[in-house]
Design a protein around this motif. Structure first.
Motif, mmCIF file in Angstrom:
data_model
loop_
_atom_site.group_PDB
_atom_site.id
_atom_site.type_symbol
_atom_site.label_atom_id
_atom_site.label_comp_id
_atom_site.label_asym_id
_atom_site.label_seq_id
_atom_site.Cartn_x
_atom_site.Cartn_y
_atom_site.Cartn_z
ATOM 1 N N ASP A 12 46.040 30.678 51.758
ATOM 2 C CA ASP A 12 47.104 31.189 52.620
ATOM 3 C C ASP A 12 47.580 30.059 53.540
ATOM 4 O OD1 ASP A 12 48.852 32.764 54.038
ATOM 5 O OD2 ASP A 12 47.326 34.032 54.933
ATOM 6 N N PRO A 13 48.333 29.087 53.001
ATOM 7 C CA PRO A 13 48.706 27.903 53.787
ATOM 8 C C PRO A 13 49.468 28.207 55.068
ATOM 9 C CG PRO A 13 49.453 27.701 51.509
ATOM 10 C CD PRO A 13 48.862 29.057 51.668
ATOM 11 N N ASP A 14 50.281 29.252 55.052
ATOM 12 C CA ASP A 14 51.054 29.568 56.254
ATOM 13 C C ASP A 14 50.182 29.950 57.442
ATOM 14 O OD1 ASP A 14 53.534 29.043 55.171
ATOM 15 O OD2 ASP A 14 53.766 31.077 54.393
ATOM 16 N N ASN A 15 48.971 30.410 57.177
ATOM 17 C CA ASN A 15 48.083 30.847 58.251
ATOM 18 C C ASN A 15 46.875 29.942 58.433
ATOM 19 O OD1 ASN A 15 49.544 33.211 59.100
ATOM 20 N ND2 ASN A 15 48.968 34.097 57.141
ATOM 21 N N SER A 16 46.892 28.797 57.797
ATOM 22 C CA SER A 16 45.791 27.858 57.933
ATOM 23 C C SER A 16 46.005 26.982 59.162
ATOM 24 C CB SER A 16 45.698 26.979 56.695
ATOM 25 O OG SER A 16 44.762 25.962 56.887
ATOM 26 N N THR A 17 44.944 26.670 59.863
ATOM 27 C CA THR A 17 45.058 25.801 61.036
ATOM 28 C C THR A 17 45.146 24.331 60.646
ATOM 29 O OG1 THR A 17 42.657 25.719 61.256
ATOM 30 C CG2 THR A 17 43.832 27.417 62.513
ATOM 31 N N ASP B 262 49.935 22.333 56.295
ATOM 32 C CA ASP B 262 51.359 22.288 56.628
ATOM 33 C C ASP B 262 52.122 23.290 55.776
ATOM 34 O OD1 ASP B 262 51.131 20.317 58.549
ATOM 35 O OD2 ASP B 262 51.333 18.702 57.099
ATOM 36 N N GLY B 263 51.648 24.492 55.682
ATOM 37 C CA GLY B 263 52.245 25.530 54.849
ATOM 38 C C GLY B 263 53.742 25.653 54.987
ATOM 39 N N PRO B 264 54.283 25.722 56.205
ATOM 40 C CA PRO B 264 55.730 25.876 56.342
ATOM 41 C C PRO B 264 56.520 24.674 55.815
ATOM 42 C CG PRO B 264 54.631 26.533 58.356
ATOM 43 C CD PRO B 264 53.588 25.894 57.468
ATOM 44 N N ASN B 265 55.867 23.527 55.669
ATOM 45 C CA ASN B 265 56.548 22.324 55.185
ATOM 46 C C ASN B 265 56.380 22.100 53.695
ATOM 47 O OD1 ASN B 265 57.344 21.591 57.801
ATOM 48 N ND2 ASN B 265 55.335 20.741 58.192
ATOM 49 N N MET B 266 55.641 22.957 53.035
ATOM 50 C CA MET B 266 55.359 22.775 51.621
ATOM 51 C C MET B 266 56.584 23.082 50.773
ATOM 52 S SD MET B 266 51.521 24.316 51.278
ATOM 53 C CE MET B 266 51.572 24.185 49.512
#
Length: 38
Positions: free
Chosen positions: A3-8, A11-15
């Motif tokens: 869940d990249p968007d919720n990982s600390t 950079d999920g939002p930049n993927m």
């Protein structure tokens, strides 16, 4: 990460989704040809 968007530490939002990679590579290669005058 599952869940990249919720990982600390991600950079999920930049993927870039992998399905968009071919179009991006084509565009970058076109820029490269222009820059090299080919």
């Amino acid at each position: 990460h599952q869940d990249p968007d919720n990982s600390t530490s991600s950079d999920g939002p930049n993927m870039l989704p992998l399905k968009d990679m071919p179009a991006l590579l084509e565009r970058l290669m076109a820029f490269d040809r222009i820059a090299k005058g080919r």
